[in-house]
Write a protein that holds these residues in place. Structure first.
Motif: not given
Length: 411
Positions: A14-30
């Motif tokens: 969850x922390x790893x994902x939150x760090x990514x979300x802070x850097x992008x406007x949108x993404x796909x997560x599988x």
């Protein structure tokens, strides 16, 4: 590089994902998950099971990395998460390709264990933070497993003896697997033009059991080759008997074959020897391979050795996989069998609009188009109206043992 160091906890994911979300406007997560981690631990041991999950995770990462820049993590439980930034085109199709790759036995072990469930979510539309998104993914995986569950969560739960390798091996040795036959009815001929051989388990305690009870486990326990060869020989032997008793000379037998049989170099020699032994013309024998398996790594040369001998080839369950039409064109296909799921909602105009060009496509690919699952007069009339060559289903006949099929219906 093999992912031998999985991230330790879901909270870190969850922390790893939150760090990514802070850097992008949108993404796909599988999210990928194994269907039977407990079974893997039990049958392979914890160390080997972990290695197998690492291999499947690496396959996922490599397959996705062929198309996109991928961030990837896995948990010791076998779950894996991949992030693809943006919303790339053909995304769902590519993920389906990965799932097909994982259905084949993994190089590390041939038990057939693999990552067989997956869920996709979009950030931020499915959740504007990692915790919400992970909860969404877990809900989707649970639903995926619930919908795909068959005998393992139902009838076999009360009959554990069915799922052991020893019991299935004994069933093969004692010839407990029998062949039932279902007619394929020609539209223009208005008669039976072929029979499909269907396996049944004549269990001494539980009666006649359908393939839902045994095919998946035969594959997992590496017994599908011996089983498949036994069914093939029984079907050819019965066709030879019907021919001697007056069946039409051009009556053909259609037999399902697994991708594992086709990959075995000895398979062609076996079926050739059985056909010659029972003096059945090769052109009266047809092997059925699912659309999904045609996309696997069966070489065109392997299939051509079969068709060059005279045996016919049918694509089964057409419309349910991700078709590589170039692949189908490269091999000589004699029949395409449209999956029965397409007839379930035939009263819906949209379903009819889809079904009609599907039949036209199949007719362009092969001389014969067979529609499976025809059960009502309405379905029969519709199938004939759109130009299908043949019909298979309960409307004409149910699967039956050879003793219940009269020779008059085969003349």
């Amino acid at each position: 590089m093999l992912d031998d160091s999985p991230i330790t906890t879901l909270s870190k994911v969850i922390q790893w994902l939150d760090d990514i979300f802070d850097q992008v406007d949108e993404c796909q997560v599988i999210a990928f998950d194994h269907r039977d981690v407990a079974g893997m631990n039990r049958e392979l041991g914890f160390d080997n099971a972990d290695k197998l999950m690492a291999v499947s995770s690496e396959i996922i990462r490599q397959e996705l990395a062929c198309h996109w820049d991928v961030d990837f993590k896995r948990l010791p439980s076998g779950q894996a998460f991949a992030v693809i930034k943006g919303c790339p085109s053909k995304f769902t199709e590519r993920v389906s390709d990965v799932m097909q790759r994982l259905k084949a036995p993994l190089e590390y072990h041939t038990t057939g264990f693999g990552a067989t469930t997956r869920a996709i979510a979009e950030y931020p539309s499915d959740g504007d933070n990692a915790q919400l998104l992970v909860l969404k993914l877990e809900e989707k995986i649970k639903e995926y497993k619930r919908r795909s569950a068959t005998f393992e969560t139902a009838s076999l739960a009360t009959a554990p003896s069915f799922v052991t390798r020893q019991r299935l091996q004994k069933a093969i040795e004692l010839q407990e697997f029998e062949v039932y036959f279902q007619a394929i009815h020609g539209v223009s001929e208005n008669r039976v033009i072929a029979l499909e051989a269907l396996a049944r388990w004549n269990h001494p305690e539980h009666g006649v059991l359908s393939p839902l009870y045994f095919i998946e486990r035969l594959t997992r326990f590496e017994l599908i080759y011996d089983f498949g060869n036994q069914i093939f020989e029984k079907a050819i032997k019965q066709l030879a008997a019907w021919r001697r008793n007056g069946a039409r000379p051009d009556l053909s037998m259609s037999i399902n074959v697994s991708v594992l049989q086709l990959r075995n170099p000895a398979f062609f020699r076996f079926i050739k020897s059985r056909i010659e032994h029972y003096e059945v013309p090769p052109e009266c024998v047809q092997i059925e391979v699912t659309e999904e398996n045609v996309q696997c790594d069966i070489s065109t040369r392997q299939l051509r050795s079969i068709t060059d001998f005279g045996i016919k080839l049918a694509i089964d369950d057409f419309g349910t996989g991700v078709s590589n039409f170039r692949r189908i064109v490269d091999i000589q296909v004699d029949s395409v069998k449209i999956d029965k799921s397409f007839l379930k909602d035939i009263k819906n105009p949209r379903s009819k609009d889809i079904f009609t060009p599907l039949v036209s496509l199949c007719k362009a690919m092969s001389p014969r188009t067979v529609v499976e699952g025809v059960e009502t007069e309405e379905q029969r009339a519709f199938v004939e109206s759109v130009g299908a060559n043949a019909i298979q289903g309960f409307f004409y006949s149910r699967p039956a043992p050879a003793a219940e099929i009269t020779i008059d219906t085969l003349k």
